[in-house]
Scaffold this motif. Structure first.
Motif, mmCIF file in Angstrom:
data_model
loop_
_atom_site.group_PDB
_atom_site.id
_atom_site.type_symbol
_atom_site.label_atom_id
_atom_site.label_comp_id
_atom_site.label_asym_id
_atom_site.label_seq_id
_atom_site.Cartn_x
_atom_site.Cartn_y
_atom_site.Cartn_z
ATOM 1 N N MET A 116 37.065 52.709 43.017
ATOM 2 C CA MET A 116 37.753 52.864 44.296
ATOM 3 C C MET A 116 38.301 54.281 44.507
ATOM 4 S SD MET A 116 37.660 50.152 46.094
ATOM 5 C CE MET A 116 39.033 50.405 47.226
ATOM 6 N N ALA A 170 50.188 43.941 31.508
ATOM 7 C CA ALA A 170 48.726 44.014 31.540
ATOM 8 C C ALA A 170 48.263 45.377 32.047
ATOM 9 C CB ALA A 170 48.175 42.897 32.424
ATOM 10 N N THR A 226 41.967 47.963 27.844
ATOM 11 C CA THR A 226 41.495 46.585 27.678
ATOM 12 C C THR A 226 40.966 46.018 28.984
ATOM 13 O OG1 THR A 226 43.860 46.224 27.598
ATOM 14 C CG2 THR A 226 42.587 45.497 25.687
ATOM 15 N N TRP A 279 37.645 42.143 39.879
ATOM 16 C CA TRP A 279 38.594 41.039 39.963
ATOM 17 C C TRP A 279 39.534 41.194 41.149
ATOM 18 C CZ3 TRP A 279 43.796 41.266 37.278
ATOM 19 C CH2 TRP A 279 44.492 40.053 37.428
ATOM 20 N N LEU A 299 39.211 43.055 43.844
ATOM 21 C CA LEU A 299 38.570 42.999 45.148
ATOM 22 C C LEU A 299 38.107 41.592 45.498
ATOM 23 C CD1 LEU A 299 36.632 46.326 45.508
ATOM 24 C CD2 LEU A 299 38.543 45.469 46.843
ATOM 25 N N GLN A 338 39.408 38.861 44.594
ATOM 26 C CA GLN A 338 40.550 38.041 44.978
ATOM 27 C C GLN A 338 41.057 38.408 46.362
ATOM 28 O OE1 GLN A 338 44.202 38.646 44.765
ATOM 29 N NE2 GLN A 338 44.891 36.554 44.625
ATOM 30 N N ARG A 339 40.986 39.692 46.660
ATOM 31 C CA ARG A 339 41.394 40.134 47.981
ATOM 32 C C ARG A 339 40.472 39.550 49.056
ATOM 33 N NH1 ARG A 339 45.354 44.127 50.016
ATOM 34 N NH2 ARG A 339 44.822 44.163 52.199
ATOM 35 N N MET A 340 39.216 39.368 48.668
ATOM 36 C CA MET A 340 38.222 38.897 49.606
ATOM 37 C C MET A 340 38.344 37.393 49.857
ATOM 38 S SD MET A 340 34.151 39.376 49.202
ATOM 39 C CE MET A 340 33.825 37.863 48.325
ATOM 40 N N MET A 341 38.710 36.657 48.829
ATOM 41 C CA MET A 341 38.656 35.200 48.906
ATOM 42 C C MET A 341 39.726 34.645 49.859
ATOM 43 S SD MET A 341 39.141 32.584 45.787
ATOM 44 C CE MET A 341 40.908 32.810 45.752
ATOM 45 N N ALA A 396 50.242 33.930 40.467
ATOM 46 C CA ALA A 396 48.825 34.166 40.212
ATOM 47 C C ALA A 396 48.197 35.016 41.314
ATOM 48 C CB ALA A 396 48.086 32.834 40.092
ATOM 49 N N LEU A 433 49.255 38.744 41.035
ATOM 50 C CA LEU A 433 48.881 39.467 39.819
ATOM 51 C C LEU A 433 47.837 40.565 40.005
ATOM 52 C CD1 LEU A 433 48.825 37.199 36.666
ATOM 53 C CD2 LEU A 433 50.078 39.316 37.082
ATOM 54 N N LEU A 474 45.708 49.267 48.650
ATOM 55 C CA LEU A 474 45.454 49.163 47.208
ATOM 56 C C LEU A 474 45.304 50.544 46.585
ATOM 57 C CD1 LEU A 474 42.883 46.248 46.856
ATOM 58 C CD2 LEU A 474 45.300 46.199 46.320
ATOM 59 N N LEU A 506 48.718 42.346 25.372
ATOM 60 C CA LEU A 506 49.600 42.455 26.529
ATOM 61 C C LEU A 506 48.984 41.853 27.793
ATOM 62 C CD1 LEU A 506 50.960 46.062 26.008
ATOM 63 C CD2 LEU A 506 52.072 43.907 25.468
ATOM 64 N N VAL A 507 47.639 41.782 27.804
ATOM 65 C CA VAL A 507 47.002 41.227 28.995
ATOM 66 C C VAL A 507 46.879 39.711 28.913
ATOM 67 C CG1 VAL A 507 45.711 43.243 29.756
ATOM 68 C CG2 VAL A 507 44.755 41.745 28.011
ATOM 69 N N ALA A 563 48.609 37.458 31.557
ATOM 70 C CA ALA A 563 47.945 37.609 32.853
ATOM 71 C C ALA A 563 46.651 36.815 32.877
ATOM 72 C CB ALA A 563 47.668 39.090 33.123
ATOM 73 N N ILE A 578 47.326 32.995 33.149
ATOM 74 C CA ILE A 578 47.743 32.576 34.491
ATOM 75 C C ILE A 578 46.554 32.552 35.439
ATOM 76 C CG2 ILE A 578 49.089 33.277 36.509
ATOM 77 C CD1 ILE A 578 51.248 34.229 34.606
ATOM 78 N N LEU A 626 45.155 29.239 37.336
ATOM 79 C CA LEU A 626 45.458 29.085 38.758
ATOM 80 C C LEU A 626 44.471 29.771 39.691
ATOM 81 C CD1 LEU A 626 49.253 29.411 38.308
ATOM 82 C CD2 LEU A 626 48.112 27.447 39.319
ATOM 83 N N PHE A 676 39.341 46.343 54.513
ATOM 84 C CA PHE A 676 40.523 45.550 54.176
ATOM 85 C C PHE A 676 40.977 44.707 55.356
ATOM 86 C CE2 PHE A 676 42.458 47.718 50.241
ATOM 87 C CZ PHE A 676 41.232 47.610 49.628
ATOM 88 N N LEU A 727 38.572 41.749 55.804
ATOM 89 C CA LEU A 727 38.755 40.690 54.812
ATOM 90 C C LEU A 727 39.996 39.866 55.136
ATOM 91 C CD1 LEU A 727 37.862 42.559 51.498
ATOM 92 C CD2 LEU A 727 36.470 40.957 52.785
ATOM 93 N N LYS A 774 40.647 35.559 57.220
ATOM 94 C CA LYS A 774 41.423 34.423 56.712
ATOM 95 C C LYS A 774 42.293 33.772 57.783
ATOM 96 C CE LYS A 774 41.846 37.077 52.454
ATOM 97 N NZ LYS A 774 42.750 37.969 51.704
ATOM 98 N N LEU A 827 32.443 31.485 50.882
ATOM 99 C CA LEU A 827 32.523 32.495 49.824
ATOM 100 C C LEU A 827 31.203 33.244 49.683
ATOM 101 C CD1 LEU A 827 34.486 31.181 46.725
ATOM 102 C CD2 LEU A 827 35.041 33.043 48.286
ATOM 103 N N LEU A 865 30.733 35.527 52.662
ATOM 104 C CA LEU A 865 31.608 36.697 52.569
ATOM 105 C C LEU A 865 31.095 37.692 51.536
ATOM 106 C CD1 LEU A 865 35.328 35.560 52.782
ATOM 107 C CD2 LEU A 865 34.144 37.206 54.203
#
Lengths: 306, 281
Positions: free
Chosen positions: A1, A117, A126, A134, A136, A138-141, A178, A181, A301, B2-3, B6, B9, B13, B209, B212, B216, B261, B264
């Protein structure tokens, strides 16, 4: 991006005075008709964007006889506070409490998890490659896509333990966490990337642990970013409607659900709805003014830095 | 390490619901049928032949494209006009940030009052030039309802475009304008040859953006028309919601969701291929 090149970023970050030296643009600025046009557009835009909000605020102080009047009455003759009082006696107080608890908890939780994270991705790399996909996707859905499975899952969870199922604050907090995140991880990584790694290296040479470095150096330096990112997460959780209206009923409903509840095909209580709407609008607006400098960055973003 | 929180979750979910949804899409899950029998691709073929799916997609498409067109034109226009000013911008910025940060349901409430045919502000303003008999039932008619929805969207999201375009314009190198002015380029030339090419990548991101998010659209439909009159303002999010929580056909709702989906993903890929990759090549 990396849509914006490094030079552009540096320029965009520089104070506005440096960005606008007296070049050819100065010539344009001195034309009187242009100044007049600008003032005109400014006034028109201000009226267009403010008028509906003003109407809403004024409605919250009017009795039905005044807000249902033709021609419209703008300034109420006897402004009343009834709607605010009633809004807080009634469902409004529950909704406000729910909204505050849900949005705050979801923001804190997602910041906690997401920042860790993001730091890990920024410093240790990592899974960093999959991050953009991931975020994008999620932003799309559209959220409606997962509303059916989430509803059924929560129904089943509720049968085992009712305090985690449908119509609980817990459910909304978990879902908003969630959904916050990806955004938080993405934004915080870009803020951590801006923290010079040399600082952390020297601290580690002095015997600081990785977590100590995170806590004492990286996090304080990325604090403005953390606050801005948290504000966006809060706004998302505060304004969300679809999950809230489907997954809550009589206990955990939030402000948007309560506001929508005052309107219906059988006639609406616009006074009370507007009072609650004012209450719902104010905190978010104040927060956004505080992080104004980071606003465009958050909206896009990080692709554009205003 | 550490991840890990995240990842857990998101697995619970976000990933699990999607997998669950896929399972649902291949089963008949409703209130009439006992058990949840496997029905193969029936839900999908049903969705493809469902007129309401296509109407909802068409309505959504109209709202997205027409809305973003105006948001972009007005937003860019405002930004071009105000980029060189400092004071005017400072006045306007907090004002335009108000719509962007408003709860969509509150926007719906506010504009529902604005569009009211009897007591609304819009008709009151229109009565000034068109006479006192004017009485447009904005939210009660097929054509005007979708216009009202688009105008409201434009009101809330033009500031989004404006803020981004303003940031983009401020980042264009002023030397370019100076050099081209020396070469005799006018304002229009500069816009076409310098400004637009320079901010093109940002325009591409901003439009993506917005598209998208606009796709919705649900809250406004809920507040304005509940999809009506008929199905004239039904959007795809609204229809899926109806299928799931009014008709309780969860399997079918999941199948429609998956088709959306897929659609899109295709659209987004085409968009990125056309505007992002094309630039780098």
């Amino acid at each position: 991006m990396s849509v914006v090149s490094v030079e552009e970023e540096i320029q965009a970050e520089a104070p506005s005075v440096l960005r606008r030296p007296d070049g050819s643009r100065m010539v344009r600025r001195s034309r009187p008709w242009l100044t007049a046009l600008r003032m005109l557009v400014l006034i028109a835009a201000a009226i267009f964007f403010l008028l509906p909000v003003v109407w809403m605020v004024l409605t919250s102080f009017k009795l039905p006889g005044e807000y249902m009047h033709r021609p419209p009455i703008w300034i109420p003759e006897n402004p009343v506070l009834n709607h605010y009082r009633m809004a807080f006696d009634d469902k409004g107080r529950i909704a406000l409490t729910n909204s505050i608890v849900v949005a705050t908890s979801a923001t804190v939780l997602s910041l906690l998890v997401g920042t860790l994270a993001a730091y890990s991705i920024s410093r240790l790399g990592t899974g960093g490659k999959h991050l953009s996909v991931w975020v994008l996707s999620q932003r799309m859905m559209p959220p409606v896509v997962v509303i059916v499975p989430l509803f059924l899952m929560l129904r089943d969870v509720g049968r085992i333990n009712a305090s985690f199922g449908l119509d609980t604050r817990f459910a909304l907090i978990a879902i908003y966490t969630a959904f916050n995140l990806p955004f938080i991880v993405w934004m915080m990584r870009s803020y951590f990337d801006g923290v010079p790694i040399e600082l952390e290296e020297s601290a580690m040479v002095d015997g600081c642990t990785r977590l100590g470095v995170f806590w004492r150096i990286a996090l304080p330096l990325a604090l403005p970013g953390l606050i801005a990112t948290g504000t966006f997460a809060f706004i998302f959780s505060w304004t969300e409607f679809l999950f809230a209206v489907v997954l809550t009923r009589t206990e955990a409903f939030t402000l948007p659900v309560a506001i929508a509840g005052y309107t219906g095909s059988q006639g609406s209580n616009y006074g009370q709805a507007s009072a609650l709407a004012v209450v719902a609008t104010l905190p978010v607006f104040v927060l956004s003014l505080l992080v104004q400098r980071h606003f465009v960055r958050g909206l896009t973003l990080g692709a554009v830095r205003g | 390490m550490l991840v890990l929180p995240a990842i857990l979750i998101v697995l619970a979910l976000a990933i699990y619901p999607l997998v669950y949804s896929l399972w649902l899409a291949f089963h008949q899950w409703d209130l009439q049928t006992p058990g949840h029998p496997f029905v193969g691709l029936d839900n999908f073929s049903g969705a493809l032949g469902d007129d309401r799916v296509w109407v909802a997609l068409k309505n959504t498409g109209v709202i997205v494209t027409v809305g973003i067109f105006f948001e972009f034109i007005v937003g860019l226009g405002l930004a071009l006009l105000l980029v060189d000013t400092v004071h005017i911008r400072r006045i306007l910025l907090p004002i335009v940030m108000l719509p962007v940060t408003m709860v969509p349901i509150v926007v719906g409430l506010t504009w529902r009052m604005m569009w009211d045919n009897q007591y609304g502000v819009v008709n009151a303003l229109l009565r000034i030039p068109f006479g006192n008999d004017l009485n447009i039932v904005w939210l009660g008619q097929t054509r005007t309802a979708i216009i009202a929805m688009i105008v409201t969207q434009v009101w809330q999201w033009t500031p989004f475009m404006f803020l981004i375009m303003l940031a983009a314009l401020s980042s264009v190198n002023p030397d370019l304008y100076e050099a081209s002015a020396l070469d005799g380029a006018g304002w229009g030339r500069q816009l076409l040859d310098i400004t637009l090419p320079a901010i093109r990548p940002i325009i591409v991101v901003a439009v993506l953006f917005r598209a998208l998010d606009a796709f919705k659209i649900f809250d406004l439909v809920y507040m304005f028309t509940q999809g009506g009159p008929g199905t004239s303002t039904e959007t795809i999010s609204w229809y899926i919601y109806q299928v799931g929580f009014k008709f309780f056909r969860m399997g079918y709702a999941a199948a429609v969701s998956y088709l959306v989906l897929i659609l899109l993903s295709i659209l987004a890929t085409l968009y990125v291929a056309a505007f992002v990759r094309g630039r780098e090549a």
